[in-house]
Design an enzyme around this catalytic site. Structure first.
Site, PDB file in Angstrom:
ATOM      1  CG  ASP A 190      -1.855  -1.183   1.260  1.00  0.00           C
ATOM      2  OD1 ASP A 190      -1.657  -2.124   0.479  1.00  0.00           O
ATOM      3  OD2 ASP A 190      -2.777  -1.186   2.083  1.00  0.00           O
ATOM      4  CD  GLU A 425      -0.881  -6.082   9.045  1.00  0.00           C
ATOM      5  OE1 GLU A 425      -1.112  -5.684  10.210  1.00  0.00           O
ATOM      6  OE2 GLU A 425      -1.351  -5.515   8.036  1.00  0.00           O
TER       7      GLU A 425
HETATM    8  C1  GLC Z   1      -2.895  -4.367   3.941  1.00  0.00           C
HETATM    9  C2  GLC Z   1      -1.776  -4.896   3.044  1.00  0.00           C
HETATM   10  C3  GLC Z   1      -2.380  -5.682   1.880  1.00  0.00           C
HETATM   11  C4  GLC Z   1      -3.282  -6.767   2.440  1.00  0.00           C
HETATM   12  C5  GLC Z   1      -4.331  -6.193   3.402  1.00  0.00           C
HETATM   13  C6  GLC Z   1      -5.121  -7.269   4.119  1.00  0.00           C
HETATM   14  O1  GLC Z   1      -3.691  -3.454   3.270  1.00  0.00           O
HETATM   15  O2  GLC Z   1      -0.982  -3.842   2.564  1.00  0.00           O
HETATM   16  O3  GLC Z   1      -1.368  -6.241   1.081  1.00  0.00           O
HETATM   17  O4  GLC Z   1      -3.904  -7.440   1.400  1.00  0.00           O
HETATM   18  O5  GLC Z   1      -3.693  -5.426   4.377  1.00  0.00           O
HETATM   19  O6  GLC Z   1      -4.279  -8.136   4.810  1.00  0.00           O
END
Ligand code: GLC
Length: 463
Positions: A190, A425
Site C-alpha cells: 500500500d 502481519e
Molecule cells: C494491507 C496490506 C495488503 C493486504 C491487506 C489485508 O492493506 O498492505 O497487502 O492485502 O492489508 O491483509
C-alpha cells in the site's frame, strides 16, 4: 534514543517445527469465518483478494476443503468484466467496523450480488498459483479430496482466465503488454516508497479526512500506518474511480495514478505459468498461457528495468519515468523462469547487498525497502518492515533460478523469525519484533508451506 537491539541468532529449538505448525493451524482456525478467511479479526474483518491466495496455499495442508471454499467465495464476487475485487465485504460485519466499507465503494450491483458488496479495485492475481498448489497437494488427503480438487479446478479455470484477460487487456494503459494499477492498494504494498513520485502528483484533498474517519487509526498504532496526506490521496483516487463508474476506458486520462509495478506484473506472468498446468488438467489449450507468460516477462524485462542501477522499478505511465526508489517489489521478477540470466543475477546481487541484506548478513528475511535509504522507516508498513509473503515469493524465485542454498537460508530465516516473534502481519527489520496484527492469516498459512514444502516449482529452469 537507544538504538534497537539487533536481531539475535536463534537458539536451536528441537520442537520448533511442531510448535510452529500447531500455532499456525490454530490461527487459521480462529480466523475462519463461515465461508472465508479474514486476514485478521480486528484490523481486516472481511475477505481480501491476494490474502486468500496466500492463505489457500497453507490451508491446503490442513483443510483443503476450506482452501477451495475461500477461493470460491472470492471468485463468486468476480465482476462480469473479469476483475476480482480486492475486498469482498462480509454483510455480517457492520459498516462502522471497517473503513472504507461497502457504502463508500458503492459498486454497481452485479450477478444479483448487491447485498454482499465489494471494492472496485484489484490486487495481484496470485490465485492461479494458489489453485495449482492446492490441487497438487490434494492427492495426499485421499481419493475424495483429489476428486474435489478436480471439480474445483474446473470451476475456477474459466474464472482465472477471465481475471488474467481483464488485467492484460483492460489495464494495459501504456499498450506495451503490462498491467497498470490505478491505486497503490492494488499493488498489495500500500504505502511503498515505490509510489511516492507518482503519488506526489495526485491532489490531496485533506477535507476528505474531516468528512470520513479513518478506522485503521482506531485499531492500529498511527506510527505504523500511512500518513494522513497519503490517506487523503487514497480516498480521492477511489472517489474518482467510483464516480466514473469504475470504467477502465481512457485510463491515463481518467486517473491521476497509473503505474506499472514489477511484482504485480511478475505475479501476472507467473499466474499464466500456473495456468499452463491447470489447462493441461482441465483439457484446455495450455500453449496460449505459455506464450502470454513469455510476453509479459519480456515486457517486464524491457520496460521496468533500469540499466544504470541494474534493478527493476515501478514505472509511472503518465510520465514514462521509472521510480527512483529501490523497493522489494523490484526483487519479485525473480519468480519468472524466462527472465534473462543477467537480470536474475542482478536481483540476487541487490538482495544480498546492504540495501536488502539476505539472511547471511542479518539473520533476517529481506525488508520491504532499501535499508540504506534516508527515509527507511522501521515501523511504517511497506516502508521498511519485513513481510513474509514477499519473502515467500523471493524464495520461490531463488528456487526457480537454481539459487538453492540462498533459498534454504531464506526459508530458515523466515521460520526462525515467525517462531520467535509470532504470526504477525509484519516484522521490525532490525529487531525482528512482530508488528501490526498479531494473528495474521497469511503469515500463519505460509509458515505451514515453509515447513512442509522444499520442492522446486514445476516451472523452474532446468538446472
Ligand atoms: C494491507 C496490506 C495488503 C493486504 C491487506 C489485508 O492493506 O498492505 O497487502 O492485502 O492489508 O491483509
Amino acid at each position: 534514543m537507544r538504538s534497537p537491539m539487533p536481531y539475535p541468532p536463534a537458539p536451536v529449538i528441537p520442537d520448533m517445527s511442531a510448535d510452529l505448525w500447531n500455532s499456525a493451524s490454530s490461527v487459521l482456525d480462529v480466523n475462519w469465518s463461515d465461508d472465508h478467511m479474514v486476514p485478521s479479526r480486528r484490523l481486516y474483518p472481511h475477505q481480501w483478494s491476494w490474502d486468500a491466495a496466500f492463505i489457500a496455499i497453507g490451508l491446503a495442508y490442513v483443510n483443503p476443503s476450506r482452501a477451495w471454499r475461500d477461493l470460491r467465495s472470492l471468485f463468486e464476487a468476480q465482476w462480469p468484466d473479469g476483475r476480482v475485487p480486492h475486498i469482498v465485504f462480509d454483510p455480517r460485519t457492520a459498516e462502522g467496523d471497517y473503513f472504507p466499507g461497502p457504502g463508500f465503494w458503492n459498486v454497481p450491483a452485479y450477478n444479483g450480488r448487491a447485498a454482499r458488496g465489494s471494492t472496485g479495485l484489484v490486487q495481484p492475481p496470485l490465485h492461479a498459483i494458489a489453485a495449482w498448489e492446492v490441487y497438487r497437494r490434494a492427492a495426499a488427503h485421499g481419493a475424495a479430496a483429489a476428486h474435489e480438487a478436480g471439480d474445483e479446478l474446473r470451476w475456477l479455470y474459466p474464472r482465472l482466465v477471465a481475471q488474467q484477460e481483464y488485467l492484460s487487456r483492460r489495464r494495459d494503459a501504456a499498450g506495451e503488454g503490462l498491467a497498470s494499477i490505478v491505486h497503490p492498494w492494488e499493488s498489495g504494498l500500500d504505502n511503498s516508497p515505490s509510489w511516492d513520485t507518482a503519488m506526489a502528483a495526485v491532489p490531496a484533498d485533506m477535507g476528505l479526512l474531516t468528512r470520513y474517519t479513518r478506522r485503521d487509526l482506531e485499531v492500529a498504532d498511527a506510527s505504523h500506518r500511512p500518513l494522513d496526506i497519503d490517506y487523503a490521496r487514497y480516498l480521492g483516487l477511489v472517489l474518482n474511480y467510483r464516480d466514473g463508474g469504475y470504467s477502465d476506458t481512457a485510463l491515463v486520462q481518467r486517473h491521476d495514478f497509473v503505474v506499472e509495478c514489477p511484482s504485480f506484473n511478475a505475479i501476472l506472468a507467473a499466474a499464466e505459468l500456473a495456468l499452463v498446468h491447470i489447462a493441461e488438467v482441465v483439457g484446455a489449450d495450455a500453449e496460449v498461457h505459455r506464450e502470454r507468460a513469455q510476453r509479459i516477462t519480456a515486457a517486464i524485462s524491457k520496460h521496468l528495468w533500469d540499466p544504470a542501477t541494474r534493478t527493476f522499478r515501478s514505472r509511472d505511465v503518465r510520465t514514462r519515468m521509472l521510480s527512483p526508489a529501490r523497493c522489494v517489489n523490484g526483487l519479485v521478477p525473480l519468480i519468472l523462469p524466462d527472465l534473462p540470466d543477467h537480470q536474475a543475477a542482478a536481483i540476487m546481487a541487490e538482495a544480498a547487498s546492504e540495501r536488502f541484506g539476505l539472511p547471511e548478513a542479518t539473520g533476517l528475511p529481506v525488508p520491504s525497502y532499501d535499508r540504506t535509504a534516508t527515509d527507511f522507516d522501521t515501523l511504517r508498513y511497506w516502508r521498511g518492515p519485513i513481510w513474509i509473503n514477499i519473502n515467500w515469493l523471493l524464495r520461490r524465485g531463488m528456487l526457480v533460478h537454481g539459487y538453492r542454498g540462498e533459498a534454504e537460508d531464506l526459508r530458515m530465516a523466515m521460520i526462525r523469525l515467525i517462531h520467535r516473534s509470532g504470526h504477525y502481519e509484519y516484522f521490525h527489520p532490525v529487531t525482528g519484533e512482530g508488528i501490526g496484527a498479531p494473528t495474521f492469516s497469511w503469515t500463519a498459512a505460509l509458515s505451514l508451506d515453509l515447513l512442509a514444502d522444499r520442492s522446486v516449482p514445476a516451472y523452474a529452469r532446468a538446472a
